[in-house]
Design an enzyme around this catalytic site. Structure first.
Site, short mmCIF file in Angstrom:
data_model
loop_
_atom_site.label_atom_id
_atom_site.label_comp_id
_atom_site.label_asym_id
_atom_site.label_seq_id
_atom_site.Cartn_x
_atom_site.Cartn_y
_atom_site.Cartn_z
N SER A 1 -3.89 -0.06 14.34
CA SER A 1 -4.64 1.19 14.49
C SER A 1 -5.09 1.38 15.93
O SER A 1 -5.32 0.40 16.65
CB SER A 1 -5.91 1.14 13.61
OG SER A 1 -6.79 2.18 13.96
N ASN B 1 1.40 -2.46 5.41
CA ASN B 1 0.64 -1.21 5.59
C ASN B 1 -0.71 -1.21 4.87
O ASN B 1 -1.64 -0.55 5.32
CB ASN B 1 1.51 -0.05 5.07
CG ASN B 1 0.70 1.21 4.85
OD1 ASN B 1 0.37 1.95 5.79
ND2 ASN B 1 0.32 1.46 3.59
N VAL C 1 -3.42 -7.76 -1.61
CA VAL C 1 -2.79 -8.46 -0.48
C VAL C 1 -3.69 -9.56 0.09
O VAL C 1 -3.21 -10.47 0.76
CB VAL C 1 -2.35 -7.50 0.66
CG1 VAL C 1 -1.23 -6.60 0.22
CG2 VAL C 1 -3.52 -6.72 1.22
N GLY D 1 0.83 -1.21 0.00
CA GLY D 1 0.00 0.00 0.00
C GLY D 1 0.86 1.25 0.00
O GLY D 1 0.55 2.22 0.68
N ILE E 1 -5.01 9.99 11.25
CA ILE E 1 -3.97 10.57 10.40
C ILE E 1 -4.65 11.13 9.14
O ILE E 1 -5.56 10.48 8.59
CB ILE E 1 -2.95 9.47 10.00
CG1 ILE E 1 -2.43 8.70 11.25
CG2 ILE E 1 -1.79 10.06 9.20
CD1 ILE E 1 -1.71 9.52 12.28
N SER F 1 1.39 3.26 -2.50
CA SER F 1 1.03 4.24 -3.53
C SER F 1 0.54 5.56 -2.95
O SER F 1 0.65 6.60 -3.59
CB SER F 1 -0.04 3.65 -4.46
OG SER F 1 -1.06 3.04 -3.72
N ARG F 2 -0.03 5.48 -1.73
CA ARG F 2 -0.64 6.69 -1.16
C ARG F 2 -0.43 6.72 0.35
O ARG F 2 0.01 5.73 0.95
CB ARG F 2 -2.17 6.68 -1.41
CG ARG F 2 -2.53 6.77 -2.85
CD ARG F 2 -4.04 6.84 -3.06
NE ARG F 2 -4.69 5.53 -2.98
CZ ARG F 2 -5.71 5.25 -2.18
NH1 ARG F 2 -6.20 6.17 -1.37
NH2 ARG F 2 -6.25 4.05 -2.18
N TYR G 1 -13.11 -3.67 11.12
CA TYR G 1 -11.80 -3.00 11.02
C TYR G 1 -11.03 -3.16 12.33
O TYR G 1 -9.85 -3.52 12.34
CB TYR G 1 -12.03 -1.53 10.68
CG TYR G 1 -10.76 -0.72 10.51
CD1 TYR G 1 -9.98 -0.83 9.37
CD2 TYR G 1 -10.35 0.18 11.51
CE1 TYR G 1 -8.82 -0.07 9.22
CE2 TYR G 1 -9.20 0.94 11.36
CZ TYR G 1 -8.45 0.81 10.22
OH TYR G 1 -7.30 1.56 10.08
N ALA H 1 -11.49 -5.42 14.67
CA ALA H 1 -11.12 -6.83 14.88
C ALA H 1 -9.88 -7.18 14.06
O ALA H 1 -8.96 -7.87 14.54
CB ALA H 1 -12.29 -7.74 14.51
N LYS I 1 -7.52 -5.16 13.09
CA LYS I 1 -6.34 -4.46 13.61
C LYS I 1 -5.92 -5.02 14.97
O LYS I 1 -4.74 -5.08 15.29
CB LYS I 1 -6.62 -2.96 13.69
CG LYS I 1 -6.82 -2.30 12.32
CD LYS I 1 -5.57 -2.40 11.46
CE LYS I 1 -5.66 -1.61 10.18
NZ LYS I 1 -4.42 -1.69 9.37
P1 NAP Z 1 -5.06 5.04 2.19
O1 NAP Z 1 -4.61 6.45 2.00
O2 NAP Z 1 -6.48 4.68 1.96
O3 NAP Z 1 -4.11 4.09 1.30
C1 NAP Z 1 -4.35 2.71 1.31
C2 NAP Z 1 -3.23 2.02 0.59
O4 NAP Z 1 -3.44 0.59 0.65
C3 NAP Z 1 -3.17 2.34 -0.89
O5 NAP Z 1 -1.83 2.30 -1.29
C4 NAP Z 1 -3.97 1.21 -1.54
O6 NAP Z 1 -3.59 0.97 -2.88
C5 NAP Z 1 -3.54 0.06 -0.65
N1 NAP Z 1 -4.50 -1.04 -0.63
C6 NAP Z 1 -5.80 -1.01 -0.21
N2 NAP Z 1 -6.35 -2.23 -0.34
C7 NAP Z 1 -5.40 -3.04 -0.84
C8 NAP Z 1 -5.36 -4.41 -1.22
N3 NAP Z 1 -6.43 -5.21 -1.09
N4 NAP Z 1 -4.21 -4.92 -1.74
C9 NAP Z 1 -3.13 -4.13 -1.87
N5 NAP Z 1 -3.08 -2.82 -1.52
C10 NAP Z 1 -4.22 -2.30 -1.03
O7 NAP Z 1 -4.76 4.54 3.67
P2 NAP Z 1 -3.83 5.17 4.83
O8 NAP Z 1 -4.65 6.11 5.61
O9 NAP Z 1 -2.52 5.59 4.28
O10 NAP Z 1 -3.65 3.86 5.73
C11 NAP Z 1 -2.54 3.00 5.63
C12 NAP Z 1 -2.62 1.99 6.76
O11 NAP Z 1 -2.65 2.66 8.01
C13 NAP Z 1 -3.86 1.10 6.71
O12 NAP Z 1 -3.53 -0.21 7.13
C14 NAP Z 1 -4.77 1.77 7.72
O13 NAP Z 1 -5.70 0.85 8.26
C15 NAP Z 1 -3.77 2.23 8.75
N6 NAP Z 1 -4.26 3.33 9.58
C16 NAP Z 1 -4.65 4.52 9.04
C17 NAP Z 1 -5.09 5.52 9.88
C18 NAP Z 1 -5.53 6.88 9.36
O14 NAP Z 1 -6.06 7.65 10.15
N7 NAP Z 1 -5.34 7.18 8.09
C19 NAP Z 1 -5.15 5.31 11.25
C20 NAP Z 1 -4.75 4.10 11.78
C21 NAP Z 1 -4.30 3.11 10.93
P3 NAP Z 1 -4.26 1.82 -4.11
O15 NAP Z 1 -3.64 3.19 -4.04
O16 NAP Z 1 -3.88 1.07 -5.33
O17 NAP Z 1 -5.73 1.86 -3.85
#
Ligand code: NAP
Length: 249
Positions: free
Chosen positions: A144, A92, A66, A13, A190, A15-16, A157, A159, A161
């Site tokens: 998380s 991630n 994944v 993950g 975040i 890419s973003r 979600y 469960a 994490k």
């Molecule tokens: P995001 O901006 O939505 O980016 C999600 C990333 O995961 C993207 O690169 C996406 O690829 C990839 N992805 C999603 N589903 C996938 C799959 N089935 N197979 C492969 N890649 C997949 O998310 P984020 O906020 O950066 O979160 C990253 C991690 O941190 C996650 O595990 C999230 O649960 C955790 N987290 C986030 C927060 C928050 O507040 N943002 C808080 C706690 C934990 P594409 O670009 O191709 O779609």
């Protein structure tokens, strides 16, 4: 900084959001090769690759879901064959599909568990073999705050994490004798695409519960990931490092 010189890093993950920030941080810290995975957003993945190259790393983006355990195993295999080793795995990639349990569809439950938990399990299983052969490695799972404290509307979600935390601690015990450290980073709220859907009102309510008084940014999570992956954390395994502005202590 050259703390990761000659290291090969895979960030799922990447890419973003948080994954991209982690990948760029590893490249800036001197990692020779940073591979990112993505699910479908090719433009964002290519943009990250450009950022990694600009930071001086060999970079590549691989597309796979994944949740597809065979695809994950094959991706790890290709990384090791192509780049000779795998030093750091950051699990991630993740998804959140919000909804109350009483209305939750089986497929929404499965999607979150399969992506967030089973995906990490499969990649750890595949990465542990080459890391054992190298007699060293670091695995960081992105859990998380919601996995630690629960959240109404996010049972699946949460469960997934919480499961990642159990997975982290168990695998840390299994792999410690081979000098492979397994840790988790637990972000709070975040500012990424994942949280961009929040209304201003909800966002303010969240911020009111955060002692530091703001959402975190992806780079602040990446800093914790880099710390746990590097030599400064050489005696840390099975740990869950909170990066949440104090919202859960
Ligand atoms: P995001 O901006 O939505 O980016 C999600 C990333 O995961 C993207 O690169 C996406 O690829 C990839 N992805 C999603 N589903 C996938 C799959 N089935 N197979 C492969 N890649 C997949 O998310 P984020 O906020 O950066 O979160 C990253 C991690 O941190 C996650 O595990 C999230 O649960 C955790 N987290 C986030 C927060 C928050 O507040 N943002 C808080 C706690 C934990 P594409 O670009 O191709 O779609």
């Amino acid at each position: 900084m050259s703390g990761f010189k000659d290291k090969v890093v895979l960030v799922t993950g990447g890419s973003r959001g948080i994954g991209r920030a982690c990948a760029v941080a590893f490249a800036k810290a001197g990692a020779s090769t940073v591979v990112i995975s993505y699910a479908g957003n090719e433009a964002a993945a290519n943009e990250t690759v450009g950022m990694l190259q600009a930071a001086g790393a060999k970079a590549e983006a691989v597309k796979f879901d994944v949740a597809d355990t065979a695809a994950g195993a094959s991706a790890i295999d290709t990384v090791v064959k192509t780049h000779g080793r795998l030093d750091v795995l950051v699990n991630n990639a993740g998804v959140a599909v919000d909804g109350l349990v009483m209305r939750m569809k089986d497929e929404d439950w499965d999607k979150q568990l399969d992506t967030n938990l089973k995906g990490a399990f499969a990649l750890i299983r595949a990465a542990s073999r080459p890391m054992m052969k190298q007699r060293g490695g670091a695995i960081i799972n992105i859990t998380s705050v919601v996995g630690e404290m629960g959240n109404g509307g996010q049972a699946a979600y949460s469960a997934s994490k919480a499961g990642l935390i159990g997975l982290t601690k168990s695998v840390a015990r299994e792999l410690a004798s081979r000098n492979i450290r397994v840790n988790a980073v637990s972000p709070g709220f975040i500012g990424t695409d994942m949280t961009s859907y929040l209304s201003d009102e909800l966002r303010q309510k969240m911020v009111d519960g955060i002692p530091l008084g703001r959402l975190g940014n992806a780079e602040e999570v990446a800093g914790a990931v880099l710390f746990l992956a590097g030599d400064a954390a050489s005696y840390i395994t099975g740990e869950v490092l909170k990066v949440n502005g104090g919202m859960y202590m």
